[in-house]
Scaffold this motif. Structure first.
Motif, PDB file in Angstrom:
ATOM      1  N   ILE A 190       0.864  -1.175   0.000  1.00  0.00           N
ATOM      2  CA  ILE A 190       0.000   0.000   0.000  1.00  0.00           C
ATOM      3  C   ILE A 190       0.901   1.225   0.000  1.00  0.00           C
ATOM      4  N   GLN A 191       0.641   2.159  -0.893  1.00  0.00           N
ATOM      5  CA  GLN A 191       1.473   3.353  -0.974  1.00  0.00           C
ATOM      6  C   GLN A 191       0.720   4.558  -0.434  1.00  0.00           C
ATOM      7  N   TYR A 192       1.417   5.351   0.380  1.00  0.00           N
ATOM      8  CA  TYR A 192       0.847   6.556   0.958  1.00  0.00           C
ATOM      9  C   TYR A 192       1.533   7.772   0.343  1.00  0.00           C
ATOM     10  N   ASN A 193       0.749   8.642  -0.276  1.00  0.00           N
ATOM     11  CA  ASN A 193       1.270   9.883  -0.841  1.00  0.00           C
ATOM     12  C   ASN A 193       0.657  11.070  -0.116  1.00  0.00           C
ATOM     13  N   GLU A 194       1.455  12.103   0.045  1.00  0.00           N
ATOM     14  CA  GLU A 194       0.940  13.340   0.622  1.00  0.00           C
ATOM     15  C   GLU A 194       1.374  14.482  -0.287  1.00  0.00           C
ATOM     16  N   TYR A 195       0.404  15.269  -0.758  1.00  0.00           N
ATOM     17  CA  TYR A 195       0.640  16.335  -1.719  1.00  0.00           C
ATOM     18  C   TYR A 195       0.585  17.689  -1.004  1.00  0.00           C
ATOM     19  N   TRP A 196       1.715  18.393  -0.983  1.00  0.00           N
ATOM     20  CA  TRP A 196       1.806  19.721  -0.375  1.00  0.00           C
ATOM     21  C   TRP A 196       1.934  20.743  -1.508  1.00  0.00           C
ATOM     22  N   THR A 197       1.058  21.751  -1.516  1.00  0.00           N
ATOM     23  CA  THR A 197       1.048  22.734  -2.597  1.00  0.00           C
ATOM     24  C   THR A 197       0.919  24.139  -2.030  1.00  0.00           C
ATOM     25  N   ILE A 198       1.703  25.066  -2.588  1.00  0.00           N
ATOM     26  CA  ILE A 198       1.657  26.461  -2.155  1.00  0.00           C
ATOM     27  C   ILE A 198       1.954  27.355  -3.352  1.00  0.00           C
ATOM     28  N   GLN A 199       1.366  28.544  -3.370  1.00  0.00           N
ATOM     29  CA  GLN A 199       1.639  29.516  -4.423  1.00  0.00           C
ATOM     30  C   GLN A 199       2.388  30.703  -3.838  1.00  0.00           C
ATOM     31  N   ALA A 200       3.436  31.134  -4.546  1.00  0.00           N
ATOM     32  CA  ALA A 200       4.195  32.327  -4.168  1.00  0.00           C
ATOM     33  C   ALA A 200       4.398  33.141  -5.435  1.00  0.00           C
ATOM     34  N   GLY A 201       3.739  34.294  -5.528  1.00  0.00           N
ATOM     35  CA  GLY A 201       3.774  35.066  -6.758  1.00  0.00           C
ATOM     36  C   GLY A 201       3.060  34.304  -7.860  1.00  0.00           C
ATOM     37  N   LYS A 202       3.717  34.155  -9.000  1.00  0.00           N
ATOM     38  CA  LYS A 202       3.120  33.409 -10.110  1.00  0.00           C
ATOM     39  C   LYS A 202       3.498  31.931 -10.086  1.00  0.00           C
ATOM     40  N   ARG A 203       4.378  31.546  -9.179  1.00  0.00           N
ATOM     41  CA  ARG A 203       4.833  30.159  -9.131  1.00  0.00           C
ATOM     42  C   ARG A 203       3.988  29.325  -8.170  1.00  0.00           C
ATOM     43  N   ILE A 204       3.681  28.103  -8.598  1.00  0.00           N
ATOM     44  CA  ILE A 204       2.997  27.132  -7.750  1.00  0.00           C
ATOM     45  C   ILE A 204       3.970  25.987  -7.485  1.00  0.00           C
ATOM     46  N   TYR A 205       4.267  25.771  -6.216  1.00  0.00           N
ATOM     47  CA  TYR A 205       5.217  24.740  -5.803  1.00  0.00           C
ATOM     48  C   TYR A 205       4.441  23.516  -5.309  1.00  0.00           C
ATOM     49  N   SER A 206       4.757  22.359  -5.878  1.00  0.00           N
ATOM     50  CA  SER A 206       4.102  21.111  -5.481  1.00  0.00           C
ATOM     51  C   SER A 206       5.156  20.120  -5.005  1.00  0.00           C
ATOM     52  N   ILE A 207       4.948  19.584  -3.815  1.00  0.00           N
ATOM     53  CA  ILE A 207       5.868  18.598  -3.242  1.00  0.00           C
ATOM     54  C   ILE A 207       5.061  17.355  -2.883  1.00  0.00           C
ATOM     55  N   VAL A 208       5.489  16.203  -3.377  1.00  0.00           N
ATOM     56  CA  VAL A 208       4.826  14.937  -3.068  1.00  0.00           C
ATOM     57  C   VAL A 208       5.737  14.119  -2.168  1.00  0.00           C
ATOM     58  N   ILE A 209       5.246  13.763  -0.989  1.00  0.00           N
ATOM     59  CA  ILE A 209       5.980  12.881  -0.077  1.00  0.00           C
ATOM     60  C   ILE A 209       5.369  11.498  -0.220  1.00  0.00           C
ATOM     61  N   SER A 210       6.189  10.512  -0.546  1.00  0.00           N
ATOM     62  CA  SER A 210       5.681   9.171  -0.822  1.00  0.00           C
ATOM     63  C   SER A 210       6.402   8.143   0.026  1.00  0.00           C
ATOM     64  N   GLN A 211       5.635   7.172   0.541  1.00  0.00           N
ATOM     65  CA  GLN A 211       6.220   6.095   1.335  1.00  0.00           C
ATOM     66  C   GLN A 211       5.373   4.846   1.162  1.00  0.00           C
ATOM     67  N   ASP A 212       6.039   3.700   1.017  1.00  0.00           N
ATOM     68  CA  ASP A 212       5.341   2.432   0.855  1.00  0.00           C
ATOM     69  C   ASP A 212       5.219   1.709   2.180  1.00  0.00           C
ATOM     70  N   ASN A 213       4.178   0.875   2.297  1.00  0.00           N
ATOM     71  CA  ASN A 213       3.948   0.096   3.505  1.00  0.00           C
ATOM     72  C   ASN A 213       4.884  -1.100   3.572  1.00  0.00           C
ATOM     73  N   TYR A 214       4.959  -1.896   2.506  1.00  0.00           N
ATOM     74  CA  TYR A 214       5.776  -3.108   2.439  1.00  0.00           C
ATOM     75  C   TYR A 214       5.525  -4.054   3.601  1.00  0.00           C
ATOM     76  N   GLY A 215       4.274  -4.134   4.048  1.00  0.00           N
ATOM     77  CA  GLY A 215       3.901  -5.106   5.066  1.00  0.00           C
ATOM     78  C   GLY A 215       4.366  -4.788   6.464  1.00  0.00           C
ATOM     79  N   ASN A 216       4.874  -3.564   6.700  1.00  0.00           N
ATOM     80  CA  ASN A 216       5.420  -3.238   8.014  1.00  0.00           C
ATOM     81  C   ASN A 216       4.433  -2.532   8.928  1.00  0.00           C
ATOM     82  N   GLY A 217       3.153  -2.620   8.633  1.00  0.00           N
ATOM     83  CA  GLY A 217       2.167  -2.013   9.517  1.00  0.00           C
ATOM     84  C   GLY A 217       1.839  -0.582   9.135  1.00  0.00           C
TER      85      GLY A 217
END
Length: 347
Positions: free
Chosen positions: A286-313
């Protein structure tokens, strides 16, 4: 507008963090997620601490007061109810009444399982790679419906620290705290004006040459035994979007197979982020993604934090810990005069 479809899996790997055989697939698409979202306030950094007092029926665990079976000392060994440690360390647990045995399993930081039997001093630790035995200072037992364990032994097996004030009879416990970010170095992009703390253990000479990633950049790291990745993407918009609008656009571009677990807004030093947490079933995990997004001026910054479960709870709390550690250091600026700031644009 945010174009998540352009964020591919080409990466810049930091050699010291490369995990052989690991493939973290980040899904993006244009279909809206089917699940509804829940808005909540800013997540606070995960606490792992407790304050107890000999003879008291009250304890403060991770900032919250709970009623407990009184802690007491016998033959120099402090015995405490196991539910304090379960809550403080966020442990999964199981009790086999027939065999009078029980185990704890960690959810955060690194995989570890501790196993015991009531009335016996022998304990067993399993981190998934090696099983070892150890001897407790006193045997666990049941008292008025509570499992009592030798406090110092269990805390130290879980990597925590414990202190005792003989004058006040107060016991303080501090859980394991494994840093995620490097205290010295930062990584950034001068062309898109952003920077962030480097992963813990970063070495400047290990920064690989930048690959063509359609405007995105990725770093990988490992917290305990669980790898994670962060993918950065910058786009431009002629409109000024609110965090709510950024959130709606992120959700609209998720794949139908992604389940939105939560949506919220998080105030960090860089400003207010839209945050969307999702889960989806990968081939073997099971993969868990978290999408962080912010705008500063005309730029939109997107950061994706991703981590897999791999059966570890369950690892949602660990992903949040990683995300907060990095996002507290994120800046929508790049200071070229900083000798400890490494420019991915030039590599």
């Amino acid at each position: 507008m945010i174009d998540l479809n352009k964020m591919k899996l080409n990466r810049i790997y930091l050699n010291f963090m490369l995990v052989l055989g690991l493939t973290l697939a980040i899904p993006f698409g244009s279909a809206a997620a089917a699940a509804s979202t829940v808005e909540s306030s800013l997540h606070k950094p995960l606490r792992s601490d407790a304050v107890l007092k000999i003879g008291s029926t009250s304890a403060v665990v991770n900032g919250m007061t709970m009623t407990v079976q009184p802690v007491y000392e016998k033959n120099g060994v402090t015995m405490a109810p196991v539910n304090v440690l379960i809550r403080m360390f966020r442990l999964d647990y199981n009790y086999d009444q027939k065999n009078r045995s029980f185990w704890f399993k960690t959810r955060l930081f690194e995989q570890q399982q501790l196993s015991f039997k009531l009335g016996e001093r022998k304990g067993e630790s399993n981190n998934g790679l090696k099983i070892r035995t150890f001897t407790l200072s006193a045997a666990p037992f049941e008292k008025k419906g509570s499992l009592m364990v030798p406090l110092r032994d269990i805390v130290e097996q879980l990597g925590g620290k414990i202190s005792y004030d003989a004058k006040t009879k107060e016991i303080r416990i501090k859980g394991v705290d494994k840093p995620v970010t490097d205290s010295k170095y930062r990584i950034g992009d001068s062309s898109n004006s952003w920077s962030i703390a480097a992963p813990k253990g970063f070495k400047p000479e290990s920064l690989a040459k930048k690959e063509d990633c359609d405007g995105c950049f990725a770093i990988s790291g490992s917290a305990g035994d669980r790898p994670y990745s962060l993918i950065f993407s910058v786009s431009e918009s002629s409109s000024s979007l609110t965090p709510k609008q950024l959130q709606e656009e992120t959700i609209a571009q998720l794949k139908p197979s992604q389940v939105v677990m939560e949506s919220r807004f998080a105030k960090q030093p860089a400003g207010e982020f839209s945050v969307v947490s999702t889960s989806w079933n990968n081939a073997f995990s099971i993969q868990y993604n978290e999408y962080w997004t912010i705008q500063a001026g005309k730029r939109i910054y997107s950061i994706v934090i991703s981590q897999d479960n791999y059966g570890n709870g369950r690892i949602v709390g660990e992903r949040d810990r990683i995300a907060l550690a990095f996002m507290e250091t994120f800046k929508t600026s790049f200071h070229s005069g900083d000798p400890n700031l490494f420019d991915i644009y030039e590599n």
